[in-house]
Design an enzyme around this catalytic site. Structure first.
Site, PDB file in Angstrom:
ATOM      1  N   GLU A  97     -16.458  33.825  -0.693  1.00 22.56           N
ATOM      2  CA  GLU A  97     -16.550  32.710   0.265  1.00 22.56           C
ATOM      3  C   GLU A  97     -15.157  32.203   0.580  1.00 22.56           C
ATOM      4  O   GLU A  97     -14.343  32.003  -0.320  1.00 22.56           O
ATOM      5  CB  GLU A  97     -17.341  31.516  -0.303  1.00 22.56           C
ATOM      6  N   GLU A 109     -20.866  30.263  -8.537  1.00 24.15           N
ATOM      7  CA  GLU A 109     -20.161  29.042  -8.932  1.00 24.15           C
ATOM      8  C   GLU A 109     -20.797  28.287 -10.100  1.00 24.15           C
ATOM      9  O   GLU A 109     -21.265  27.145  -9.945  1.00 24.15           O
ATOM     10  CB  GLU A 109     -20.018  28.106  -7.722  1.00 24.15           C
TER      11      GLU A 109
HETATM   12  C1  FCB Z   1     -19.542  26.489  -1.927  1.00 23.85           C
HETATM   13  C2  FCB Z   1     -20.987  26.927  -1.998  1.00 23.85           C
HETATM   14  C3  FCB Z   1     -21.595  27.255  -0.663  1.00 23.85           C
HETATM   15  C4  FCB Z   1     -21.137  26.295   0.417  1.00 23.85           C
HETATM   16  C5  FCB Z   1     -19.636  26.123   0.408  1.00 23.85           C
HETATM   17  C6  FCB Z   1     -19.104  25.219   1.471  1.00 23.85           C
HETATM   18  O1  FCB Z   1     -19.247  25.729  -3.058  1.00 23.85           O
HETATM   19  O2  FCB Z   1     -21.094  28.074  -2.806  1.00 23.85           O
HETATM   20  O3  FCB Z   1     -22.994  27.278  -0.817  1.00 23.85           O
HETATM   21  O4  FCB Z   1     -21.828  25.108   0.321  1.00 23.85           O
HETATM   22  O5  FCB Z   1     -19.225  25.661  -0.848  1.00 23.85           O
END
Ligand code: FCB
Length: 451
Positions: free
Chosen positions: A358, A171
């Site tokens: 994620e 990110e």
């Molecule tokens: C993302 C992050 C991860 C976690 C999630 C909820 O932005 O990459 O580390 O904190 O959010």
């Protein structure tokens, strides 16, 4: 109709069902065995930055409990595990002297995963640059790219024969803009020019690292980067709001996707950022667009925007649709967004292999009187997103794996320990782990490779 609703939807063979974590959020052992200070160690000690003054000093203590955590991964039948390496365990000062203990720790972790039949997906940078480098300007210093290359070199020389999936950065938008524009993340800087410089250097360091990881790998090596992307929608049908969509999409999505896949920054955003754009050397974009093998996508929610002249930077603000459902992060639950996002990336950016690196949700989980955690809302969230991801696969999107955030409840950055995202519950005072109902449900999904 009923019959269709009950039918299992199957995912492609060898689909990587996994869970994700990051070093600072779970490891603890913040100053053990030679580890140096990172910007999050420092940020957590700066009053007012993290909710309740929480710190990652101990977190889930996974540095000591990783074997047990891998047993839990096996228990829920995970096929893959995404974790990150703490740069400051390898180079306590960010450069110079290598700390062998740090490398050995990750080697043990990787070997234990492989012995358990779990594929490691390794992220090099999940937000924790060594504090010593921050003292020299951190990611706003072009020299940091060279130090990141040295770090990538050390780690991949050690692990490149066993780790086949590498993610350079997690990110970069968050690192750039939350870390250097709004300042709500470490290092807590509030300056647009700095944020844009950081975004450029992060991308450049990504391109440089790809070449190194490739050199130290073999024919099985696959390299990518993880972006936090969102599907963006207008608050109304007005022309202004539609324009706002294009701008926000440029800011969050295209600013990163275009240089990586097209070797250019989006013209409209260059014009908008204007004199805040850093020097971009001719060869930079060529480096940034070095061919990668996959794109990691983190998707949590969609974004709805409206034109808003009061907002100086982009001239827009985001709105929270009423009547929608929200997680404890106050993020709208919008499964259709993952489908539309996947299709859009597929169509606009050369049909890449994609991993959802994620996706998940925070809810206020409680242990019931039988010691169980009944987290139905999380099961529903995951199920609805899996089904939308499956639709994308049926439409031809090359989605090859899916990592739930997170394996276990952990340190949620500026929110401290107040938000629980885990498939596994962490009882912080005792470090007891309890597999939540969502974890048991996920195990079934993995075992039948379908929902
Ligand atoms: C993302 C992050 C991860 C976690 C999630 C909820 O932005 O990459 O580390 O904190 O959010």
């Amino acid at each position: 109709m009923n019959e269709k609703a009950n039918k299992t939807v199957r995912f492609p063979e060898n689909f990587f069902w996994g869970a994700a974590t990051a070093a600072y959020q779970i490891e603890g052992a913040y100053n053990e065995n030679g580890k140096g200070e990172s910007i999050w160690d420092r940020f957590c000690r700066t009053p007012g930055k993290v909710q309740d003054g929480d710190r990652g000093d101990i977190a889930c203590d996974s540095y000591h409990r990783y074997r047990n955590d891998i047993k839990l991964m096996k228990e829920i039948s995970l096929k893959a595990y995404r974790f990150s390496i703490a740069w400051s365990r390898i180079f306590p000062q960010g450069k110079g002297q290598v700390n062998q203990d740090g490398l050995d720790f990750y080697e043990r972790l990787v070997d234990e995963l492989l012995d358990s039949g779990i594929e490691p997906f390794v992220t090099l940078y999940h937000w924790d640059i060594p504090q010593a480098l921050q003292g020299k300007g951190g990611w706003a210093n072009r020299d940091t790219i060279g130090y990141f290359k040295d770090y990538a070199e050390e780690v991949s020389r050690k692990l490149g024969d066993r780790v086949h999936f590498w993610i350079t950065h997690n990110e970069p938008w968050v690192v750039s803009f939350l870390g250097h524009h709004s300042g709500i993340h470490a290092p807590g800087i509030k300056n647009l020019s700095t944020a844009l410089k950081v975004s450029h250097y992060l991308l450049l360091s990504h391109g440089e690292a790809v070449a190194i990881l490739r050199d130290n790998g073999d024919e099985k090596t696959r390299i990518g980067i993880t972006l936090n992307l969102s599907s963006v929608y207008p608050a109304s049908e007005s022309e202004e709001d539609k324009k706002a969509v294009k701008i926000f999409d440029g800011h969050l999505n295209r600013w990163f996707l275009d240089p990586i896949y097209k070797g250019s920054y989006p013209e409209d955003m260059l014009a908008l950022y204007d004199d805040k754009v850093p020097e971009i050397r001719a060869e930079d974009l060529e480096r940034i667009s070095t061919k990668i093998d996959f794109l990691g996508v983190n998707y949590y929610t969609r974004t709805v925007v409206k034109a808003d002249k009061k907002e100086a930077l982009l001239g827009l603000s985001s709105v929270k649709p009423s009547g929608a459902e929200y997680t404890e992060m106050n993020w709208e639950i919008y499964p259709l967004g993952i489908y539309e996002l996947l299709k859009r990336v597929h169509n606009d950016y050369d049909e890449p292999v994609i991993y959802i690196t994620e996706n998940g949700a925070a809810f206020p989980d409680k242990i019931d009187k039988n010691g169980r955690i009944n987290d139905e809302p999380r099961i529903k969230y995951l199920k609805d997103h899996f089904l939308q991801a499956h639709r994308a696969i049926e439409d031809g999107v090359k989605l090859s794996g899916y990592f739930v955030w997170s394996l276990l409840d952990n340190f949620e950055w500026a929110h401290g320990y107040s938000k629980r995202f885990g498939l596994i519950y962490t009882d912080y005072p005792t470090q007891t782990r309890i597999i939540k109902d969502s974890g048991w449900w996920y195990k079934k999904v993995i075992e039948k490779n379908g929902v």
